[in-house]
Design an enzyme around this catalytic site. Structure first.
Site, PDB file in Angstrom:
ATOM      1  N   ARG A  53     -13.716 -31.168 -23.865  1.00 24.26           N
ATOM      2  CA  ARG A  53     -13.430 -29.967 -23.073  1.00 24.26           C
ATOM      3  C   ARG A  53     -12.054 -30.152 -22.466  1.00 24.26           C
ATOM      4  NH1 ARG A  53     -12.420 -32.747 -19.277  1.00 24.26           N
ATOM      5  NH2 ARG A  53     -12.265 -30.873 -18.029  1.00 24.26           N
ATOM      6  N   GLY A  54     -11.573 -29.135 -21.719  1.00 23.02           N
ATOM      7  CA  GLY A  54     -10.193 -29.169 -21.232  1.00 23.02           C
ATOM      8  C   GLY A  54      -9.323 -28.504 -22.290  1.00 23.02           C
ATOM      9  N   ALA A  55      -8.454 -27.601 -21.822  1.00 28.66           N
ATOM     10  CA  ALA A  55      -7.717 -26.746 -22.759  1.00 28.66           C
ATOM     11  C   ALA A  55      -6.970 -27.524 -23.855  1.00 28.66           C
ATOM     12  CB  ALA A  55      -6.773 -25.835 -21.975  1.00 28.66           C
ATOM     13  N   ARG A  90     -15.137 -21.226 -27.835  1.00 28.51           N
ATOM     14  CA  ARG A  90     -14.941 -21.001 -26.398  1.00 28.51           C
ATOM     15  C   ARG A  90     -13.811 -19.979 -26.231  1.00 28.51           C
ATOM     16  NH1 ARG A  90     -14.873 -25.963 -22.387  1.00 28.51           N
ATOM     17  NH2 ARG A  90     -15.428 -24.255 -20.979  1.00 28.51           N
ATOM     18  N   ASP A 244      -6.181 -23.102 -18.072  1.00 22.85           N
ATOM     19  CA  ASP A 244      -6.651 -22.849 -19.445  1.00 22.85           C
ATOM     20  C   ASP A 244      -5.833 -21.770 -20.138  1.00 22.85           C
ATOM     21  OD1 ASP A 244      -9.077 -24.069 -17.982  1.00 22.85           O
ATOM     22  OD2 ASP A 244      -9.493 -24.266 -20.125  1.00 22.85           O
ATOM     23  N   ASN A 254      -8.000 -20.850 -14.445  1.00 28.45           N
ATOM     24  CA  ASN A 254      -8.511 -22.232 -14.454  1.00 28.45           C
ATOM     25  C   ASN A 254      -9.972 -22.201 -14.002  1.00 28.45           C
ATOM     26  OD1 ASN A 254      -8.033 -25.082 -14.814  1.00 28.45           O
ATOM     27  ND2 ASN A 254      -8.142 -25.293 -12.599  1.00 28.45           N
TER      28      ASN A 254
END
Ligand code: MRU
Length: 368
Positions: A53-55, A90, A244, A254
């Site tokens: 996860r995390g952009a 996502r 993001d 975010n």
């Protein structure tokens, strides 16, 4: 960064030279486990279920996912299907679209038998570039932190507040918002980090705290609602978060709750910085609140929590009464007017169309 002293990235090529290994972030901080991605299905599941996860890491994993897909079916149809399936995992982090567009643009003109090799090469470059971008953000952020610390008379404790996890676990390495923190700590600035727990999934309490522990950075985990209180009492010198998706006008999207921190920072005169690599800028979007799709992750994450039980096992507990509905928007938008500055790989700019265009004239002109 290091795990138990060993340099580690969040995603790497396995010894067989084509499958990919990742840290399974759904298991941290209580278990450190490596998962293997061998197919398009595996990559889609890893992103959707948030093993990664995390952009920036979502983008890097999507690039590798497309490379894995090309080993299975490198036809035009195979490329289109893989793109669509990864794109659907996502909705909010624009790095996903950025990485997929970059890959497709390079692969589409190639004959099918060259696509798998080219895709893997490009996925590896995307990962390496992410590391370089984030380290550059760290260096620019260090200058910001040093200036703020010196202006305050070099106090014994420089208090930084962060939300969610925008550390190396959210990227391939270094992180975005945490990169300046690591650089400052290593440079001898006495950084102490207030870590917002970041409900509902607790990426702050479980991931940011774990990372900072691994690097020996002093920190304290706080509940999401405590930040305003610490700001009112002069106990936060600067806020820094990741994003993001950043609009061409400097709005930042975010993790849910970021907006409230920015409001509290504004009210208390605390500088509020956002750290981002340029693939996180969506040059096609001007109004973040109106245009950025916000992921709805369903009620389960609000009603249930995973953690270590008193027995020592890990497990789930339910915190809401049966029958109470829950809502779970995963991100919010902080308008540019609340952001002190954007820290990018090319330097720091104001959160504005002019600021971003000044640092990235090539990209902003291309988008018009
Ligand atoms: O839902 P997540 O864990 O993918 O959300 C991550 C964040 O909100 C980060 O702050 C963002 O991706 C910036 S990361 C460098």
């Amino acid at each position: 960064m290091k795990v138990n002293g060993t340099p580690t990235r969040t995603i790497w090529l396995a010894e067989d030279g084509h499958t990919v290994e990742i840290i399974d972030q759904t298991r941290l901080p209580h278990h450190y486990e490596i998962a293997r991605l061998a197919s398009l299905d595996d990559a889609c599941r890893a992103i959707k279920d948030m093993l990664v996860r995390g952009a920036p890491l979502i983008g890097a994993t999507a690039a590798h996912g497309l490379a894995l897909a090309m080993r299975q079916d490198a036809s035009d149809d195979g490329l289109a299907t893989a793109y669509d399936r990864l794109f659907a995992t996502r909705p909010t982090a624009v790095n996903l679209r950025w990485a997929l567009d970059d890959m497709r643009q390079r692969l589409a003109p190639l004959p099918a038998d060259q696509r798998a090799g080219a895709a893997l090469d490009r996925a590896r470059v995307i990962c390496d570039e992410d590391v370089a971008l984030n380290e550059a953000i760290g260096n620019h952020g260090l200058t910001v932190f040093r200036t703020l610390w010196e202006r305050k008379g070099k106090p014994d404790r420089f208090n930084v507040l962060t939300h969610c996890n925008a550390g190396w676990l959210a990227t391939v390495d270094w992180g975005t918002a945490l990169a300046p923190i690591y650089k400052a700590h290593d440079a001898g600035i006495p950084v102490h980090v207030w870590v917002d727990e970041t409900r509902p999934r607790n990426q702050g309490a479980s991931l940011t705290a774990w990372e900072l522990n691994q690097h020996g950075v002093p920190h304290t985990v706080i509940v999401d609602n405590a930040g305003g209180h610490f700001m009112q009492h002069g106990m936060v010198d600067v806020c820094i978060v990741g994003t993001d998706r950043t609009t061409a006008t400097g709005d930042v999207c975010n993790k849910i709750g970021t907006y409230l921190k920015a409001l509290a920072a504004k009210d208390n005169g605390v500088p509020f910085y956002v750290a981002l690599p340029s693939p996180t800028i969506d040059w096609t979007v001007k109004d973040g609140v109106a245009e950025i799709p916000i992921e709805d992750r369903g009620p389960g994450e609000v009603c249930r929590l995973w953690g270590r039980l008193d027995s020592g096992d890990t497990g789930w507990v339910t915190v809401t009464p049966e029958g109470s509905p829950a809502a779970n928007p995963a991100f919010d938008v902080t308008p540019a007017r609340l952001v002190t500055g954007l820290i990018t790989e090319r330097g720091v700019c104001s959160a504005s169309a002019e600021g971003l265009a000044g640092l990235f004239p090539d990209r902003s002109a291309a988008a018009e």
